[in-house]
Structure formats: C-alpha cells, structure tokens
Design an enzyme around this catalytic site. Sequence first.
Site, short mmCIF file in Angstrom:
data_model
loop_
_atom_site.label_atom_id
_atom_site.label_comp_id
_atom_site.label_asym_id
_atom_site.label_seq_id
_atom_site.Cartn_x
_atom_site.Cartn_y
_atom_site.Cartn_z
N GLU A 1 5.98 -1.89 56.54
CA GLU A 1 7.25 -2.50 57.22
C GLU A 1 7.20 -4.36 57.58
O GLU A 1 5.57 -4.07 57.77
CB GLU A 1 7.65 -1.84 58.24
CG GLU A 1 8.49 -0.70 57.79
CD GLU A 1 8.32 0.25 59.36
OE1 GLU A 1 9.85 0.63 59.68
OE2 GLU A 1 7.65 0.55 60.00
N CYS B 1 17.81 16.27 60.22
CA CYS B 1 18.79 15.86 59.54
C CYS B 1 20.20 16.30 59.84
O CYS B 1 20.47 17.61 59.29
CB CYS B 1 18.51 15.01 57.41
SG CYS B 1 20.28 14.43 57.66
N CYS C 1 18.48 12.90 52.09
CA CYS C 1 20.56 12.32 51.81
C CYS C 1 20.89 11.02 51.96
O CYS C 1 21.86 11.01 51.20
CB CYS C 1 21.28 13.97 51.95
SG CYS C 1 21.19 13.01 53.72
N CYS D 1 17.31 9.34 56.61
CA CYS D 1 16.66 10.95 55.97
C CYS D 1 16.35 10.60 54.50
O CYS D 1 17.25 9.85 53.90
CB CYS D 1 18.10 12.45 55.92
SG CYS D 1 17.32 13.25 55.06
N ASP E 1 4.16 3.99 57.12
CA ASP E 1 4.89 4.02 58.38
C ASP E 1 3.61 3.44 59.32
O ASP E 1 2.38 4.47 59.95
CB ASP E 1 5.86 4.54 59.14
CG ASP E 1 6.06 4.56 60.45
OD1 ASP E 1 7.74 3.99 59.90
OD2 ASP E 1 6.05 5.49 61.56
N CYS F 1 22.23 17.02 56.05
CA CYS F 1 21.61 17.95 54.97
C CYS F 1 20.11 19.58 55.57
O CYS F 1 20.56 20.42 55.12
CB CYS F 1 20.90 17.59 53.96
SG CYS F 1 19.50 16.99 53.92
N ASP G 1 7.51 10.59 61.23
CA ASP G 1 6.99 9.51 60.76
C ASP G 1 6.32 9.74 59.15
O ASP G 1 6.29 8.70 57.96
CB ASP G 1 4.99 9.24 61.34
CG ASP G 1 5.50 8.69 62.16
OD1 ASP G 1 6.40 8.27 62.74
OD2 ASP G 1 4.15 9.83 63.67
#
Length: 416
Positions: free
Chosen positions: A268, A354, A338, A335, A184, A357, A364
């Site tokens: 990305e 999150c 989950c 997340c 990332d 969860c 990052d």
Amino acid sequence: MLIRKAYKFRLKTNPALEQKLFRQAGCCRWVWNQVWWMNQRRLADKQRIIRYHEAAFWLSLWKQSEEYGFLREAHSQPLQQTLKDLDRAYRDGFDKNQPLNRLPRKKRKFRQAAFRYPQGVKLDNRRIYLPKLGWVGFFKSRDISGTVKNATVSYQAGHWYVSVQVEQALPERVHPSTTDVGVDLGVANFAALSNGITYDPINAYRKYQDQLARAQRALSRKVKCSANWRKQKRKIQQLHHKIACCRLDFLHKTSTAISENQAMVFVEDLQVRNMSRSAAGTADDPGRNVRAKAGLNKSILDQGWGEFVRQLDYKLDWRGGMLIKVPPHYTSQTCSVCGHVSPANRPTQAVFHCQACGHTEHADTNAAKNIRARGHRVLACGGKVQSDYPVKQEPVGSREAVPPTTSTEGAGIPVL
C-alpha cells in the site's frame, strides 16, 4: 547494471584520534552555521540567498584569514561537501514538490557530527585511509566489493563509524522465483502476506520505553552540563541507538526474506506522515481521544513502514524483482472473494466476516489479498486504481467493488 551499496563499520579510535575527528566535524558544522546565518539575514532583507559557488568563495577567504585560520586544519573536501549539502537543502526547501518542504536549520554541537570524503579514500583489509587523518582501523564484519566512491564518517552514541559507498557492476538479473504476493502492513501484525504468512512486530521502542523513561528522569535531576549530566545523557543516546539498531535489524531480515522468495511484491502507498498526525487540535477546536491517538501514532512510528518499503524496493531491484505501490483505500473492508465493501465486514480488529457471502478470514490476510488483486489491476491498466476515493472518508453503506482478477493465491506470473 550499476548499483551503489554502502558498508558501515565502527572505527577503532583513541583519545587523540577522536579529538581530530571532532575537530574536523566541528569545522564542517561551523561552515554550515556561518553560511546559514548569512542566508538568514538575506532572507530577512528579502535578498537572494548564497549559493554554493559564492559560499565556496567565502570559504577560501575564511581559510586565508587569521581569525578563521583553524579551518586550514580540516580537509577541504568535507568543507566543500558541507556547502553542497546546505545548497541542496535550500533547493529542497524552496521546492514545492518536496514532501517536507522546509528550510535547513542550524546544526548543534555533538548532535550532527559527520563529514564526507568524495575521493582520496583508500582501503587496506581492516584499515581505511582518511585524508589528513591517516590510516584508521575498523571492525570489519564483512568483505567489501566494488569501487569506492565516497566515505562518510559519523559519530553516534559514543562511537565513530565509517560508511563506505561502493559502485558495483551486476549483470541483468532474472528473479529465481515466479510468484507474487501482497503485503499488508499493520501494528498488531507487522506484515501479513496474501499467501498466509505473517510477521509479528518487534516493537523495539515499546520494549525499552520504561528503561528510557527512567534514564530521562535521572537526567532531569542532574545539573545541566555537569560531568554526571553528560554521562547520563550518553547512556540515553546509547539506549536510543540500541532501539534503532534492533528495529533496523528486524526490517533488514524481514525485507530480505520477502525479496528472496517473491518476484513481485504489492504494498500500500501509505502516507505515514498523515497517519501519525497529532489529534490534539487547537485551543478553540480541541481534538478527541488525544491520548489514544498518541499511543497509536507511537506504535505506527515504531514499526518503520517507510524504511521497510525502501529496503524492499532496492532489494527486489537488485534481484530482478519489482515493487508495486497501490492505493490503500478500503482494502481492510473489501471482501477478497466477492468484492463486497462495508465497514460491517470487519467486526473486530483480527476477524474479517463478509456480510454478503459469509467469507471469514484473518482481516490482515484478507487485506493483503485485496492489495495483490489491486496491484494486478494497476499493472493491467497502467495507472492508479480507485484513486477517486478519499483517504480518510469511510463508506456510508455497502458498495460492490470490482472483483479481484484472480482468486488463486500464489499463482506464478512472469517477471516483467
């Protein structure tokens, strides 16, 4: 497999040699500008532009004339390569599939002093033979291996450099590592890996921006084109060159470390040009937070994400690895445990929490895990993942995303 690699060295010059180099570069610039002006007039009259073969015919006529006989002092190959570069620039400018899609521009003196030899270059330890210039010494920092294909001579920040491109035959390699990682890219952390490793940014421009601003203010107080003005301008060029070298050194070290330890890297597919677009707007519709967006754009461009991904690509290819680009949508809001997607999952820039969860992690690192999981789905499906998501639109409410294919970081996968 055959690969091409470039070695760049600084030339050992003297005033007499520099005069010859500037004259050679000036002839190439003159040929570019002359054909460019001819094409500008043809475009204004809605006529077909001059292509390479017609431009080469005009070049032979100019060299035979008395008015432009100075072109005979330059070697013919760099002049021909200049015409080929101009022809390619026009083809790219008219190609709608190119990202920039703009026509070539006029070359300015001392701004783009460079020329290329496609053949006739010889190497002898710490010397290089350039046609019509003779043997020139250079500061050899590493050994050169491979067959010489071409050489480019360029002028940067008061020094002349030669970039020698060679072709090497390498056996098909298998990467020694069997691990994969998601990366990332950001501003606060230059790169965060899915295995928990982070790389702090160097921020080369931010480090020297005050010094650069003082030098530019000093330039504005001097008489233009005077001796002191030229001296101060050379200092600014050297400072810009130092910033670029610091950034390039950092990118090479970081990309080498990742490519040596990881067989497959997922990144990305960022559109840096769109991300760094100005928010000023127009006079009728002015933008908001213009200064803040300008500062963010400066930080984004200071990182060099595009060059970093380019280096990762060819270094992994040389070592038998693979680079996979994935869509970047909502990787920072999803997340990694989950799959819950919501803007509320990221209360601050550095913390991910999150709401479904309760998973808490560095933001990052969580995004890097999502990139890795999305990359596995790209490999499994053979196409883009979540390509219907708009780039700029943020989700209104929470949404259940597809859970990651695996939750075990650092698991080995075979090299494809």
